[in-house]
Structure formats: C-alpha cells, structure tokens
Design a protein around this motif. Sequence first.
Motif, PDB file in Angstrom:
ATOM      1  N   ASP A  82       2.001   3.114   0.983  1.00  0.00           N
ATOM      2  CA  ASP A  82       1.915   2.901   2.430  1.00  0.00           C
ATOM      3  C   ASP A  82       1.403   1.486   2.707  1.00  0.00           C
ATOM      4  O   ASP A  82       0.603   0.935   1.932  1.00  0.00           O
ATOM      5  CB  ASP A  82       0.959   3.912   3.071  1.00  0.00           C
ATOM      6  N   TRP A  83       1.849   0.914   3.803  1.00  0.00           N
ATOM      7  CA  TRP A  83       1.367  -0.391   4.272  1.00  0.00           C
ATOM      8  C   TRP A  83       1.048  -0.226   5.756  1.00  0.00           C
ATOM      9  O   TRP A  83       1.827  -0.580   6.627  1.00  0.00           O
ATOM     10  CB  TRP A  83       2.433  -1.450   4.023  1.00  0.00           C
ATOM     11  N   PRO A  84      -0.104   0.351   6.067  1.00  0.00           N
ATOM     12  CA  PRO A  84      -0.368   0.748   7.462  1.00  0.00           C
ATOM     13  C   PRO A  84      -0.739  -0.391   8.388  1.00  0.00           C
ATOM     14  O   PRO A  84      -0.527  -0.292   9.598  1.00  0.00           O
ATOM     15  CB  PRO A  84      -1.531   1.736   7.312  1.00  0.00           C
ATOM     16  N   THR A  87       4.816  -2.583   9.294  1.00  0.00           N
ATOM     17  CA  THR A  87       4.093  -1.482   8.665  1.00  0.00           C
ATOM     18  C   THR A  87       5.096  -0.684   7.847  1.00  0.00           C
ATOM     19  O   THR A  87       6.308  -0.776   8.042  1.00  0.00           O
ATOM     20  CB  THR A  87       3.427  -0.567   9.704  1.00  0.00           C
ATOM     21  N   ARG A 145       5.765   3.061   5.397  1.00  0.00           N
ATOM     22  CA  ARG A 145       5.398   4.359   4.853  1.00  0.00           C
ATOM     23  C   ARG A 145       6.099   4.544   3.514  1.00  0.00           C
ATOM     24  O   ARG A 145       7.215   4.045   3.294  1.00  0.00           O
ATOM     25  CB  ARG A 145       5.829   5.476   5.810  1.00  0.00           C
ATOM     26  N   ALA A 146       5.426   5.244   2.607  1.00  0.00           N
ATOM     27  CA  ALA A 146       6.027   5.529   1.306  1.00  0.00           C
ATOM     28  C   ALA A 146       7.385   6.187   1.492  1.00  0.00           C
ATOM     29  O   ALA A 146       7.558   7.072   2.333  1.00  0.00           O
ATOM     30  CB  ALA A 146       5.105   6.428   0.495  1.00  0.00           C
ATOM     31  N   GLU A 165      10.109   4.489   2.467  1.00  0.00           N
ATOM     32  CA  GLU A 165      10.978   3.595   3.234  1.00  0.00           C
ATOM     33  C   GLU A 165      11.566   2.521   2.320  1.00  0.00           C
ATOM     34  O   GLU A 165      10.938   2.100   1.346  1.00  0.00           O
ATOM     35  CB  GLU A 165      10.191   2.941   4.369  1.00  0.00           C
TER      36      GLU A 165
END
Length: 411
Positions: free
Chosen positions: A341-343, A394, A396-397, A399
Amino acid sequence: MNGCGCSGAGLRPVDEAIAALMDFVPPPPPVVRVDLEQALGRVLAEDIRSPLDLPLWDNSAMDGYALRAADTGADGARLRVAGCIAAGQSSQVELQPGETMRIFTGAPLPPGADCVVAQEDCQADGQWLQVPRVDKGNHVRPRGEEVCVGDPLLAPGRKLRAQELGLLASVGFDSVAVFRRLRVCLLSSGDELREPGESLAPGQIYNANRFSLGALLRSWGMEVHDYGVLADTLAASRDALSLAASEWDVLVTSGGVSVGDRDCLKQAIRELGELHLWKLNMQPGKPLAFGSISGKPWIGLPGNPAAALVTALVVARPFLWRAQGRDAVEALPATLPAGFDWPAPNSRRQYLRSRVELDARGFACITPHPQQGSAMLRTASWADGLAIVEAGRTLRAGEPLPFLSFSELGA
C-alpha cells in the motif's frame, strides 16, 4: 561562456528533463571496423543486408528420407533406398520415381526430391523403405525461407548481442562496422571521499560512486577513464575539468551539484563553459546538473550513492546511449500488481528499489525494500528494479504499477 540558465523554481518533470538532455546529444563517435569476435556489445554503424539466401538450398529439417510426394498414395509407398546424404554433403544424382535417399538434418535435398519423411515414421527393410503418405514440402526448409539476397538484416544503432553476431556469421560476415566506444571521463567531488582500503578519519567516507558508476558505464560498452576525486578548490576543479574536456567525449561527475556553499565544481563549470542546474521531480535524485566544457557534454549526478545510481540509470542513461550511437534508448517498464500500500501521496515521482516476488497465491507482485534512503546502496543490491509511483498518487496492494527492471536499464 554562460551561467546557469535555470531559475531553480519548482521541480522539473523527469521526462521533460530527459527530452531536454536529448536535444544536446553530440554526434556518435567515429566508425571503426572490428572482427566479429570483438563485436559483442558494440553499436552497429552500418546498414546490413544479406549477401546470400538463407538457407542457400532446399534442405532437410529432420533426420529421415528424401522422396517425391507424388510417389506416395493414400496408403504410402514402398521405395528403394538409393543412397545417403549427410550434412555437409550433396547429391548431384537426380532422384528417380520410386526411389528415396537417406538424409540428415541440414543436408541439401537431392534433385527431384520435394519432401522428407521423418525416420521414425518409416519402416526399413534392407534396401527398401515403407513410407506413409507425405505432402510436398513436408519437413523441408526451402531456399531463402529465412532471408533472401538483399533483404535488410540490421540497421545502424543496434547494440550487437549474441543473436545478432550469430545472424551476421550465418550470412558470412567476419567483421562489422561499429561506432568507437564512447569515451567517458568520470570524476568524483568531495574532500570527504577516500578510496577503499584507506583508513577513515572522522567525517570521511569511502568513494562508492567511483565503483558503481564506473562499472555501470563499462557495462554499457563505454570506455571509462577515472580522474579520481576533485579537490574542493576552484583551481583544482577548473584544471581537472579543462584537461578532461580536451581528452574525452563526455564528462560525468558525482557530487557537488546540490545547493551547498561548497560550489567550486559549479563555479568551475560556469567559468569554463555552460551550466544548467535542475531540480528534478524524482526521489531519489533531485539535484542534477548539465552543461558543456569546450563543447564536450557534462552531466553532474548527485553525490548520495543510491541517488547517483538511480539518476544515472533513469536520466543519464538515454543521453549516453544515444551519444554512443544507439537508436533504441527508451526503457520500457513492465506493469505488475503492487504488493504494498502507498496511502500517503508524495510530492515527487518515486523510484522505489524493489523486486518481483510471489504473493501468497503464487502470483508475481512488486515488493519495495523498506529502506529507500538516498545513500543506501544495499537496497539497490537487494532489488532487481525500480517501481515507479507518480507524484501525488496513492496506491492499494494489487493495483497495477510500472516496474523498470535493472536488465531493461542495462544494469
């Protein structure tokens, strides 16, 4: 002689910086001719067309028997074995109706034959052979199937790999015209730098960039001369850069291009030629300098080892490859699912040192190293490429995410 033509305000997009650099690529080096054994990794400098047909004659694609398709009916045929042709041999005797000849892979078909039947599909009985029904052209590699005389094979600008050398050899070339290796001078900036094996005083570090950047340039097929460490004085920087520009095609430095007060390198460039300082929209590797000295291009990479490596791979590489004469310099990323994830969005495009691993379901995904500091080469050694996360994004795992493998970057 010009000063810095950049305002320094804002961050320059990476793709825009690369395009701007490409406008300054010099003509490729002079052309030399080398033996084929010495051509691996060199850049082709001539248009190659085939001087002959390949194959040169109709030949067998199998170990088996050459015959006339018309001799086989619905139930096959019983044919007399009239001889044998091995690879490297040929037969001038025309095959007569009702006859066959033993033939091996690559051997020319005898006159009159128009097909081959595999040996495992036949039943031999002394000088006689029972064959099934066979169609004309079966297991035959016809003359000129791969290339014909005059067909284009390779264009200038191609980096010669093992397969290109094999292709050239297959049509009879024993030498080839290539561009002389691009001659790159590598310099490091910083009084704190010491060579591996020397003792370190407080505040000193080992010069990693000399080895990582030098190895990278050599792996790209370039001739590298290492001028060592520039002393942090204006006179020393000016003298070293002036000498290097008189002897080499391109100058590459690491360090001395940030906004610090110790700007002897930048001042020397200003006095000797043209300087542009850019702040790139990338992490790692924000500071980049570019200019020329006595007409020779100069690229100033960051001093932090990981930042220097990534900037060299992403930004300097296409410039240097084109200067070497290569035509295809764009690196094409693969698209793979993110395994993370890259929030929180970042203001700069991220080049995350990452590798491809299998998730719990056995599917490939991108996994970044947890440490992404600009000085950390260990993470680059652990990784097998760079995952690209655009500024402001951003994630999400699962993507999709662009991934530049080190092999695609020539590293």
